[in-house]
Design an enzyme around this catalytic site. Sequence first.
Site, PDB file in Angstrom:
ATOM      1  N   GLY A   1       3.776  -2.428   1.257  1.00 23.78           N
ATOM      2  CA  GLY A   1       2.800  -1.343   1.141  1.00 23.78           C
ATOM      3  C   GLY A   1       2.893  -0.649  -0.205  1.00 23.78           C
TER       4      GLY A   1
ATOM      5  N   PHE B   1       3.482   6.358  -6.336  1.00 21.20           N
ATOM      6  CA  PHE B   1       4.101   5.858  -7.563  1.00 21.20           C
ATOM      7  C   PHE B   1       4.835   4.537  -7.354  1.00 21.20           C
ATOM      8  CE2 PHE B   1       3.903  10.451  -8.150  1.00 21.20           C
ATOM      9  CZ  PHE B   1       3.264  10.514  -9.377  1.00 21.20           C
ATOM     10  N   SER B   2       4.735   3.989  -6.176  1.00 25.66           N
ATOM     11  CA  SER B   2       5.605   2.846  -5.870  1.00 25.66           C
ATOM     12  C   SER B   2       4.871   1.713  -5.173  1.00 25.66           C
ATOM     13  CB  SER B   2       6.738   3.324  -4.964  1.00 25.66           C
ATOM     14  OG  SER B   2       6.169   3.883  -3.798  1.00 25.66           O
TER      15      SER B   2
ATOM     16  N   VAL C   1       6.124  -1.275  -2.323  1.00 23.70           N
ATOM     17  CA  VAL C   1       7.278  -1.649  -1.508  1.00 23.70           C
ATOM     18  C   VAL C   1       7.113  -3.112  -1.115  1.00 23.70           C
ATOM     19  CG1 VAL C   1       8.602  -1.159   0.583  1.00 23.70           C
ATOM     20  CG2 VAL C   1       7.567   0.728  -0.687  1.00 23.70           C
TER      21      VAL C   1
ATOM     22  N   LYS D   1      11.756  -0.843  -2.985  1.00 22.80           N
ATOM     23  CA  LYS D   1      10.778   0.130  -3.469  1.00 22.80           C
ATOM     24  C   LYS D   1      10.783   0.050  -4.987  1.00 22.80           C
ATOM     25  CE  LYS D   1       9.503   4.947  -2.751  1.00 22.80           C
ATOM     26  NZ  LYS D   1       9.508   5.996  -1.738  1.00 22.80           N
TER      27      LYS D   1
ATOM     28  N   ASP E   1       9.436  16.597   4.440  1.00 23.42           N
ATOM     29  CA  ASP E   1       8.196  15.809   4.510  1.00 23.42           C
ATOM     30  C   ASP E   1       8.197  14.974   5.785  1.00 23.42           C
ATOM     31  OD1 ASP E   1       5.727  14.852   3.787  1.00 23.42           O
ATOM     32  OD2 ASP E   1       6.491  13.389   2.348  1.00 23.42           O
TER      33      ASP E   1
HETATM   34  P1  ATP Z   1       3.830   8.544  -1.094  1.00 22.71           P
HETATM   35  O1  ATP Z   1       4.486   7.973  -2.305  1.00 22.71           O
HETATM   36  O2  ATP Z   1       2.463   9.012  -1.356  1.00 22.71           O
HETATM   37  O3  ATP Z   1       4.691   9.539  -0.361  1.00 22.71           O
HETATM   38  P2  ATP Z   1       4.592   6.597   0.837  1.00 22.71           P
HETATM   39  O4  ATP Z   1       5.634   7.514   1.340  1.00 22.71           O
HETATM   40  O5  ATP Z   1       3.774   5.864   1.851  1.00 22.71           O
HETATM   41  O6  ATP Z   1       3.577   7.332  -0.122  1.00 22.71           O
HETATM   42  P3  ATP Z   1       6.510   4.644   0.040  1.00 22.71           P
HETATM   43  O7  ATP Z   1       7.682   5.382   0.575  1.00 22.71           O
HETATM   44  O8  ATP Z   1       6.628   4.028  -1.289  1.00 22.71           O
HETATM   45  O9  ATP Z   1       5.262   5.552  -0.151  1.00 22.71           O
HETATM   46  O10 ATP Z   1       6.072   3.575   1.118  1.00 22.71           O
HETATM   47  C1  ATP Z   1       4.985   2.683   0.934  1.00 22.71           C
HETATM   48  C2  ATP Z   1       4.823   1.835   2.193  1.00 22.71           C
HETATM   49  O11 ATP Z   1       5.994   1.058   2.415  1.00 22.71           O
HETATM   50  C3  ATP Z   1       4.591   2.650   3.463  1.00 22.71           C
HETATM   51  O12 ATP Z   1       3.636   1.979   4.244  1.00 22.71           O
HETATM   52  C4  ATP Z   1       5.916   2.622   4.159  1.00 22.71           C
HETATM   53  O13 ATP Z   1       5.779   2.673   5.564  1.00 22.71           O
HETATM   54  C5  ATP Z   1       6.495   1.277   3.729  1.00 22.71           C
HETATM   55  N1  ATP Z   1       7.960   1.395   3.665  1.00 22.71           N
HETATM   56  C6  ATP Z   1       8.667   2.278   2.923  1.00 22.71           C
HETATM   57  N2  ATP Z   1       9.992   2.122   3.105  1.00 22.71           N
HETATM   58  C7  ATP Z   1      10.126   1.092   3.997  1.00 22.71           C
HETATM   59  C8  ATP Z   1      11.260   0.460   4.620  1.00 22.71           C
HETATM   60  N3  ATP Z   1      12.497   0.836   4.342  1.00 22.71           N
HETATM   61  N4  ATP Z   1      11.022  -0.547   5.492  1.00 22.71           N
HETATM   62  C9  ATP Z   1       9.757  -0.940   5.764  1.00 22.71           C
HETATM   63  N5  ATP Z   1       8.652  -0.367   5.239  1.00 22.71           N
HETATM   64  C10 ATP Z   1       8.822   0.637   4.354  1.00 22.71           C
END
Ligand code: ATP
Length: 312
Positions: A44, A48-49, A51, A66, A159
Amino acid sequence: EADPPLRLTPLQKLTVDMCKDEKTIKELIIGRRVGFYKVRGEIGYGTFSRVKLAFHALTRDKVALKILDRMRLDAQAQRLLSREISSMESLQHPNVVRLYEVVETPSRLYLVLEYAGGGDLHNRICNEGKLSDSISKITFAQVLSAIKYMHNINIIHRDLKAENVLFTISGCVKVADFGFSTRVSNCNNALDTFCGSPPYAAPELFRDDCYLGPPVDIWAMGVLLFFMVTGTMPFRAETMGKLRRCIMECSYTVPPWVPGPCQRLIKGILKAAPSERYAVDQMLGCDWLLPVEFPWALVPPEPASPPQSPGS
Ligand code: ATP
């Protein structure tokens, strides 16, 4: 044309000596890899990232990578990222996503995270509707266990929302996304940014005369619980101004069909004054949760252990 000779770091040399497997060595050193991790499919995107799913090249353990481009990180994003790393490095709990390591290159940062492959709570409720009473209890108990642990070591998440409650394939809860987290000693009234997502924001976040501490997470737990058992959000409005008013007036209605003990818990949490809000231990002892043999009778914990590197 012959491949150029490989230049190995001491750790890579050690790996070569240990595994003596040409194919693995090549993948480790010249394949699509980050450290020892082979990058696979997309999971996903964040602001800024990216994953991605990755595998440890030798042990085959799955991780979530990430990926952050340094060029895209402004000063604010860098500050949030260093908070995220600093909080996650000190967290080790079965219901919190583990940060195994940070891999740095000149252009990128890679956070190697425990993989939670069962999706997130928000999508689950949007796709399947509200959770059953028993699943709500198990899920809530695990988030509560994570929050109790964080607060005990003076970390506030700030958050907490359904999008940040992830599940493993076997259904174990993993709280994620510590970008807005802070140490209790660092938190003050003059926040540098509005933390979190507005529908989960506690009333004190809209005032400037109030202590912004652990009760901010407790409030978000109340919103989360309401969302789990009803499939809807307690505070909804077409505009930010109206949403803010709803939250500050604490104006919400729990549907009458929600079981009484759960209603009492929601009402004990969603109180405008932080000092009147339930504390974590009051939540743990509430009637609604007590039938759950807290915390692990129904869902065995999956203790997070970092993927092992060869020789360790
Ligand atoms: P923002 O940066 O706007 O807060 P976010 O929290 O969704 O957005 P990320 O934490 O980078 O951003 O996550 C991006 C996606 O990857 C999300 O759909 C999240 O559920 C998934 N994801 C993040 N960490 C994990 C993990 N450890 N295992 C599986 N999926 C993950």
